[in-house]
Design a protein around this motif. Structure first.
Motif, PDB file in Angstrom:
ATOM      1  N   VAL A 104       8.817  -5.167 -13.002  1.00 22.12           N
ATOM      2  CA  VAL A 104       9.876  -6.184 -13.048  1.00 22.12           C
ATOM      3  C   VAL A 104      10.188  -6.555 -14.492  1.00 22.12           C
ATOM      4  N   SER A 137      13.207  -1.010  -7.035  1.00 23.65           N
ATOM      5  CA  SER A 137      13.222  -2.460  -7.233  1.00 23.65           C
ATOM      6  C   SER A 137      12.956  -3.221  -5.948  1.00 23.65           C
ATOM      7  N   GLY A 138      13.179  -2.571  -4.802  1.00 21.32           N
ATOM      8  CA  GLY A 138      13.009  -3.244  -3.517  1.00 21.32           C
ATOM      9  C   GLY A 138      14.122  -4.195  -3.176  1.00 21.32           C
ATOM     10  N   LYS A 139      15.253  -4.078  -3.872  1.00 20.72           N
ATOM     11  CA  LYS A 139      16.348  -5.023  -3.686  1.00 20.72           C
ATOM     12  C   LYS A 139      17.433  -4.453  -2.782  1.00 20.72           C
ATOM     13  N   ARG A 142      20.538  -1.985  -4.188  1.00 24.45           N
ATOM     14  CA  ARG A 142      20.041  -1.298  -5.390  1.00 24.45           C
ATOM     15  C   ARG A 142      20.855  -0.031  -5.672  1.00 24.45           C
ATOM     16  N   GLN A 311       2.406   0.718  -3.166  1.00 26.34           N
ATOM     17  CA  GLN A 311       3.642   1.354  -3.607  1.00 26.34           C
ATOM     18  C   GLN A 311       4.419   1.665  -2.332  1.00 26.34           C
ATOM     19  N   SER A 312       5.440   0.854  -2.056  1.00 27.85           N
ATOM     20  CA  SER A 312       6.041   0.815  -0.723  1.00 27.85           C
ATOM     21  C   SER A 312       6.578   2.162  -0.248  1.00 27.85           C
ATOM     22  N   TYR A 341       6.872  -3.722  -3.684  1.00 29.64           N
ATOM     23  CA  TYR A 341       8.215  -4.294  -3.767  1.00 29.64           C
ATOM     24  C   TYR A 341       8.907  -4.417  -2.411  1.00 29.64           C
ATOM     25  N   ARG A 377      15.855  -0.646   0.620  1.00 25.08           N
ATOM     26  CA  ARG A 377      14.863  -1.365  -0.184  1.00 25.08           C
ATOM     27  C   ARG A 377      13.577  -0.572  -0.356  1.00 25.08           C
TER      28      ARG A 377
END
Length: 427
Positions: A104, A137-139, A142, A311-312, A341, A377
């Motif tokens: 991040v 980023s897991g957003k 993205r 680590q997703s 994330y 994500r």
């Protein structure tokens, strides 16, 4: 002495030879060709006080899976930082954050750095690609963020083969496939050895359903690519995926065993786990038999290389390997993961794989739905996340919802609708 690299960035080094080796190494790093690490070591040998040479070496070692070596190189760079320029000190700080495992903070530092020095490609590349800091980023959104990032950088690079290939992927992942292919061809014309461009061209061809053209392209391109190159295993996965879609089972397993599965290639562990789990499960969805020994070996490899979840993107695929091999304790660890994330999606994904392994289709459906709702994500490309799309269609099929399974694929991923890569679905 301060001189400039090929992108016009300042380098504090006592010899032009170090700069020349550095430029060669950066080109290899950006093109994902084999040998960048060795060239950066030559740059440092020519000038042991060359701070950015150590930074680049740290990045090359990271990409080769050598984190202790990366930390050693960064320690040398940080020691030399006070003798460098403001730009170089910022460059060193960004990579130090990355090596320290602070994604991040690194992403924020990259953004601040490229606002002032957009042509510092070694730093800029950290946020490009689906495997970069934006990609992981897991957003939500993205993919749009990645397109915005490369769009911002493009005017600063002109007709640069590397930036063209990065922006082309951003376009591909947001649906602008035709524009992506045009830009990719321009990139490859400037540097036909750019493995990133070859990779992203494969993605674009996949998105428009050009299976045979994709197979022919990769079969030809891979003949000139060193098997030790960082993308060789993943490009082999793309070729294997196309063989599966084309019904060529013999070629599928030959490719898997030549460069995808554990201990057969030189891919980073993240690619070995995710690519192997995906191709095995997609083969099963297509009606092929995957030997239990394959799943067991992958589960063991995953447990060795990623002993703790967090680590997703890896976790989702690790859970699949553990579920299909019957390793309940390993699967349970992912079901309870609290780090990463997108850990809130990794947990239901793991539960879904466990339910599928037991044939509990309703339970699998209930756990897949929240994952599919925000699958971007988790990370990876559209092609990689098709693992989830096809699994969802298969679960619907198992529940007797055949028409809904067809409808879901035709609406969400029309490139997969014909031929349908799920056994039991008839177009």
């Amino acid at each position: 002495m301060t001189i400039s690299d090929a992108y016009g960035n300042t380098l504090t080094t006592g010899t032009a030879m170090s700069r020349d080796f550095y430029d060669i190494g950066v080109k290899g790093l950006l093109a994902a060709t084999y040998g960048a690490k060795d060239v950066f070591e030559q740059a440092i040998s020519a000038d042991p006080e060359f701070a950015l040479g150590y930074v680049a070496l740290a990045r090359a070692r990271m990409l080769g899976g050598d984190m202790p070596g990366a930390r050693t190189a960064m320690a040398a760079a940080e020691r030399l930082a006070p003798m460098t320029t403001e730009q170089e000190q910022s460059h060193i700080n960004v990579m130090a954050l990355l090596v320290a495992g602070k994604p991040v903070e690194t992403r924020a530092a990259v953004w601040e750095h490229v606002q002032r020095w957009p042509r510092d490609a070694v730093i800029a590349q950290l946020c490009t690609n689906v495997f970069g800091l934006i990609g992981f980023s897991g957003k939500v959104g993205r993919e749009a963020d990645l397109l915005s990032y490369t769009t911002m950088l493009m005017p600063h690079y002109g007709e640069d083969w590397w930036m063209m290939s990065m922006h082309a992927l951003s376009l591909c992942e947001t649906g602008a496939t035709s524009e992506s292919l045009d830009l990719m061809e321009r990139s490859l014309a400037l540097n036909p050895h750019n493995a990133n461009a070859a990779h992203f061209k494969a993605h674009a061809l996949y998105e428009i359903g050009e299976t045979r053209a994709g197979r022919a392209y990769l079969d030809d391109w891979l003949t000139g690519y060193d098997k030790r190159g960082g993308l060789h295993g993943h490009l082999t996965w793309h070729a294997a995926l196309w063989a599966l879609q084309d019904g060529d089972e013999e070629r599928l397993w030959a490719l898997v065993d030549a460069g995808v599965a554990p201990d057969t290639g030189s891919s980073m562990p993240i690619n070995v786990v995710t690519d192997t789990a995906a191709i095995y499960h997609r083969a099963e969805l297509a009606g092929l038999t995957v030997a239990p020994e394959r799943w067991a070996a992958l589960s063991d490899y995953t447990a060795e290389r990623f002993p703790k979840p967090g680590q997703s993107f890896v976790d989702m695929h690790a859970a699949l390997a553990h579920a299909m091999s019957g390793n309940g304790d390993r699967l349970a660890a992912v079901m309870d993961v609290q780090k990463g994330y997108a850990h809130d999606l990794a947990r239901p994904a793991a539960r879904a794989w466990g339910a599928i392994a037991r044939g509990q289709w309703q339970d699998a459906l209930e756990n897949l739905i929240p994952v599919l709702a925000q699958s971007e994500r988790i990370g990876g490309s559209r092609a990689q996340r098709d693992l989830l799309e096809l699994t969802y269609a298969n679960v619907l099929l198992k529940l007797g919802l055949t028409d809904e399974a067809r409808r879901v694929l035709s609406l969400r991923r029309p490139n997969l609708a014909k031929p349908l890569p799920v056994s039991g679905l008839v177009a």
